[in-house]
Scaffold this motif. Structure first.
Motif, PDB file in Angstrom:
ATOM      1  N   SER A 227       0.730  -1.474  -0.404  1.00 53.31           N
ATOM      2  CA  SER A 227       0.625  -0.048   0.218  1.00 53.31           C
ATOM      3  C   SER A 227       0.987   0.446   0.588  1.00 53.31           C
ATOM      4  O   SER A 227       0.452   2.381  -0.092  1.00 53.31           O
ATOM      5  N   PHE A 228       1.808   1.318   0.693  1.00 54.01           N
ATOM      6  CA  PHE A 228       3.159   2.362   0.597  1.00 54.01           C
ATOM      7  C   PHE A 228       3.779   2.756  -0.969  1.00 54.01           C
ATOM      8  O   PHE A 228       4.184   3.911  -1.068  1.00 54.01           O
ATOM      9  N   LEU A 229       3.451   1.357  -1.786  1.00 53.25           N
ATOM     10  CA  LEU A 229       3.850   1.801  -3.095  1.00 53.25           C
ATOM     11  C   LEU A 229       3.497   3.468  -4.409  1.00 53.25           C
ATOM     12  O   LEU A 229       4.628   4.608  -4.696  1.00 53.25           O
ATOM     13  N   PRO A 230       2.628   3.346  -4.262  1.00 56.88           N
ATOM     14  CA  PRO A 230       2.276   4.798  -4.583  1.00 56.88           C
ATOM     15  C   PRO A 230       3.004   6.111  -4.295  1.00 56.88           C
ATOM     16  O   PRO A 230       3.528   6.571  -4.565  1.00 56.88           O
ATOM     17  N   THR A 247       9.476   1.461 -19.903  1.00 51.58           N
ATOM     18  CA  THR A 247       8.738   0.868 -20.597  1.00 51.58           C
ATOM     19  C   THR A 247       8.636  -0.472 -20.851  1.00 51.58           C
ATOM     20  O   THR A 247       8.054  -1.622 -20.212  1.00 51.58           O
ATOM     21  N   ASP A 248       9.365  -0.325 -20.625  1.00 51.72           N
ATOM     22  CA  ASP A 248       9.454  -2.321 -20.035  1.00 51.72           C
ATOM     23  C   ASP A 248      10.178  -2.678 -19.008  1.00 51.72           C
ATOM     24  O   ASP A 248      10.020  -4.546 -18.638  1.00 51.72           O
ATOM     25  N   ARG A 249      10.723  -2.052 -17.854  1.00 52.10           N
ATOM     26  CA  ARG A 249      10.645  -2.637 -16.497  1.00 52.10           C
ATOM     27  C   ARG A 249       9.869  -2.003 -15.300  1.00 52.10           C
ATOM     28  O   ARG A 249       9.060  -2.885 -15.169  1.00 52.10           O
ATOM     29  N   VAL A 250       9.623  -0.530 -15.502  1.00 49.23           N
ATOM     30  CA  VAL A 250       8.314  -0.281 -14.862  1.00 49.23           C
ATOM     31  C   VAL A 250       7.242  -0.312 -14.957  1.00 49.23           C
ATOM     32  O   VAL A 250       6.321  -0.718 -14.464  1.00 49.23           O
ATOM     33  N   GLN A 251       7.416   0.159 -15.710  1.00 48.46           N
ATOM     34  CA  GLN A 251       5.163  -0.516 -16.655  1.00 48.46           C
ATOM     35  C   GLN A 251       4.750  -1.944 -16.306  1.00 48.46           C
ATOM     36  O   GLN A 251       3.740  -2.115 -16.101  1.00 48.46           O
ATOM     37  N   CYS A 258      -0.568  -3.046 -11.068  1.00 51.58           N
ATOM     38  CA  CYS A 258      -2.009  -3.112 -10.338  1.00 51.58           C
ATOM     39  C   CYS A 258      -2.228  -2.022  -9.586  1.00 51.58           C
ATOM     40  O   CYS A 258      -3.688  -2.211  -9.154  1.00 51.58           O
ATOM     41  N   CYS A 259      -2.347  -0.268  -9.336  1.00 55.94           N
ATOM     42  CA  CYS A 259      -2.099   0.104  -8.903  1.00 55.94           C
ATOM     43  C   CYS A 259      -2.089   1.263  -9.919  1.00 55.94           C
ATOM     44  O   CYS A 259      -1.386   1.797 -10.627  1.00 55.94           O
ATOM     45  N   HIS A 260      -3.391   1.951  -9.932  1.00 58.67           N
ATOM     46  CA  HIS A 260      -4.051   2.970 -10.529  1.00 58.67           C
ATOM     47  C   HIS A 260      -3.340   4.059 -10.478  1.00 58.67           C
ATOM     48  O   HIS A 260      -2.533   4.675 -11.834  1.00 58.67           O
ATOM     49  N   ARG A 263       0.722   3.339 -12.331  1.00 58.98           N
ATOM     50  CA  ARG A 263       0.548   3.215 -13.548  1.00 58.98           C
ATOM     51  C   ARG A 263       0.041   5.287 -14.081  1.00 58.98           C
ATOM     52  O   ARG A 263       0.740   6.061 -15.147  1.00 58.98           O
ATOM     53  N   ASP A 264      -0.293   6.357 -14.102  1.00 58.14           N
ATOM     54  CA  ASP A 264      -0.497   7.272 -13.954  1.00 58.14           C
ATOM     55  C   ASP A 264       0.407   8.222 -13.735  1.00 58.14           C
ATOM     56  O   ASP A 264       1.005   9.291 -14.441  1.00 58.14           O
ATOM     57  N   LEU A 265       1.805   7.727 -11.931  1.00 60.90           N
ATOM     58  CA  LEU A 265       3.258   8.135 -12.160  1.00 60.90           C
ATOM     59  C   LEU A 265       3.660   7.798 -13.180  1.00 60.90           C
ATOM     60  O   LEU A 265       4.807   8.334 -14.203  1.00 60.90           O
ATOM     61  N   VAL A 266       3.386   6.431 -14.028  1.00 62.08           N
ATOM     62  CA  VAL A 266       4.779   6.039 -14.918  1.00 62.08           C
ATOM     63  C   VAL A 266       4.409   6.924 -16.673  1.00 62.08           C
ATOM     64  O   VAL A 266       4.807   7.060 -17.110  1.00 62.08           O
ATOM     65  N   ASP A 267       2.737   6.880 -16.671  1.00 59.59           N
ATOM     66  CA  ASP A 267       2.418   7.682 -17.497  1.00 59.59           C
ATOM     67  C   ASP A 267       2.781   8.929 -17.957  1.00 59.59           C
ATOM     68  O   ASP A 267       3.419   9.487 -18.804  1.00 59.59           O
TER      69      ASP A 267
END
Length: 388
Positions: A227-230, A247-251, A258-260, A263-267
């Motif tokens: 739960s601390f990941l975001p 693209t290849d590692r983080v995403q 599994c965490c919305h 995914r927003d931070l990656v975008d």
């Protein structure tokens, strides 16, 4: 009558000749005296106070303790209740540390090792023995290691040892990657990890190493930490990661997928690369490279013209030299494959690029890259245009 007689006798005495005055001294008398007192104590004689820690009792002489240890000096010379007690209870002290510090009061010698350094530092702090406290801090500072530096920092903070705390902090910054692989790091509470990965001073080759450290901490106790990941990922400067890594590692990581919010931070990081015009809208820290201020950089001098040349004519050079500000000296590196003056240089991911330039006859489009770890140059793709 008596006063008159004494005055007359004093007047009758001849003045002392300075040559008849001799000063006699024994330089080692204090140290020999303390040694004798230590032997008397070992025999259990003339002791007038007993210090008690749990079931352990240590006999000593008040005068020696008062002369050598500030805590006891204050206790025995200021009419405190303990100054008349035959047995004094010492709360919260390690028995072996107290015994060693009592022995120090008699002989001025103390053996510090990995097993006793913390208990000695705590005892010295309690007894106000600043010189011993400093010696223990120096011992710990000289033995900082990626596997112990976090524990040493916490201990230094508890004991209010500012110099040791700063040294441990600096060591953590310099060796962050190795520290992040230690059991101490993986056992840190969330608040400490969050604070650490937020620091500008981390010495990393790329932000990708900070990401891997954060993910390793999460996976160490996934059920309790997922739960601390975001929040943790929000402190990592993802826009500074390579697009391929994003693209290849983080995403592709299952925790991120599994965490919305993740995914927003990656975008957001991918947009940084795809749409440069939006970069000013990002929080400033996310695009600020880490910079370990406790590590001095190196200065490279690349190519140029020989000393006989002027700006418009002369021989271009392929010579490369590096200056180490710590050692205060220049050293030669492997020369470039091509002589270049008016050359563009840049450092990317720890590699030094030499771009274009002038070889003495022609402008150049060629590019070569230097790897400081192997002290070697290799050619990479040329530019579309010749530039100097």
């Amino acid at each position: 009558m008596l006063e008159a007689a004494a005055a007359a006798a004093a007047a009758a005495e001849p003045e002392l000749d300075p040559e008849d005055l001799v000063h006699f001294s024994v330089g080692d008398l204090p140290s020999r005296g303390y040694g004798v007192m230590g032997e008397i104590r070992r025999q259990g004689k003339l002791c007038d106070v007993t210090l008690k820690v749990g079931d352990h009792k240590f006999s000593a002489h008040r005068i020696v303790l008062a002369a050598s240890i500030p805590y006891f000096h204050a206790m025995f010379t200021n009419d405190m209740m303990e100054c008349k007690q035959e047995e004094i209870v010492m709360q919260g002290m390690d028995p072996s540390a107290l015994e060693a510090l009592i022995n120090f009061a008699y002989n001025g010698h103390l053996a510090i090792d990995q097993q006793n350094v913390q208990s000695l530092l705590m005892g010295a702090s309690f007894l106000q023995l600043q010189n011993i406290k400093d010696a223990c801090c120096t011992f710990l500072r000289e033995r900082l290691h990626p596997k112990n530096c976090l524990g040493v920092r916490q201990f230094a903070e508890t004991m209010m040892c500012a110099v040791l705390y700063d040294a441990a902090n600096s060591f953590i910054h310099q060796h962050f990657v190795e520290v992040s692989m230690s059991e101490e790091f993986l056992a840190l509470p969330f608040e400490d990890v969050l604070e650490l990965v937020s620091r500008d001073e981390l010495n990393v080759k790329s932000e990708e190493q900070v990401f891997e450290a954060a993910l390793a901490w999460i996976r160490y106790d996934r059920d309790q930490r997922e739960s601390f990941l975001p929040e943790l990922l929000s402190k990592i400067r993802l826009p500074l990661c390579r697009p391929q890594f994003l693209t290849d590692r983080v995403q592709q990581d299952d925790l991120v997928r599994c965490c919305h919010k993740c995914r927003d931070l990656v975008d957001e990081a991918k947009d940084y690369h795809l749409m440069p015009e939006r970069r000013p809208h990002l929080p400033a820290f996310k695009t600020r490279p880490r910079c370990c201020t406790s590590i001095a950089g190196l200065i490279y001098a690349v190519g140029g013209l020989n000393s006989a040349a002027n700006f418009y004519a002369g021989d271009s050079l392929n010579v490369v030299e590096v200056f180490d500000p710590i050692a205060n000296r220049w050293e030669k590196c492997q020369p470039m494959t091509t002589a270049r003056s008016r050359v563009g240089v840049a450092v990317v991911n720890g590699l030094l690029y030499a771009i274009g330039g002038y070889d003495g006859q022609l402008r150049l489009s060629t590019v070569e890259v230097y790897n400081p770890e192997t002290d070697s140059w290799s050619k990479v793709e040329s530019m579309n245009s010749k530039r100097r």
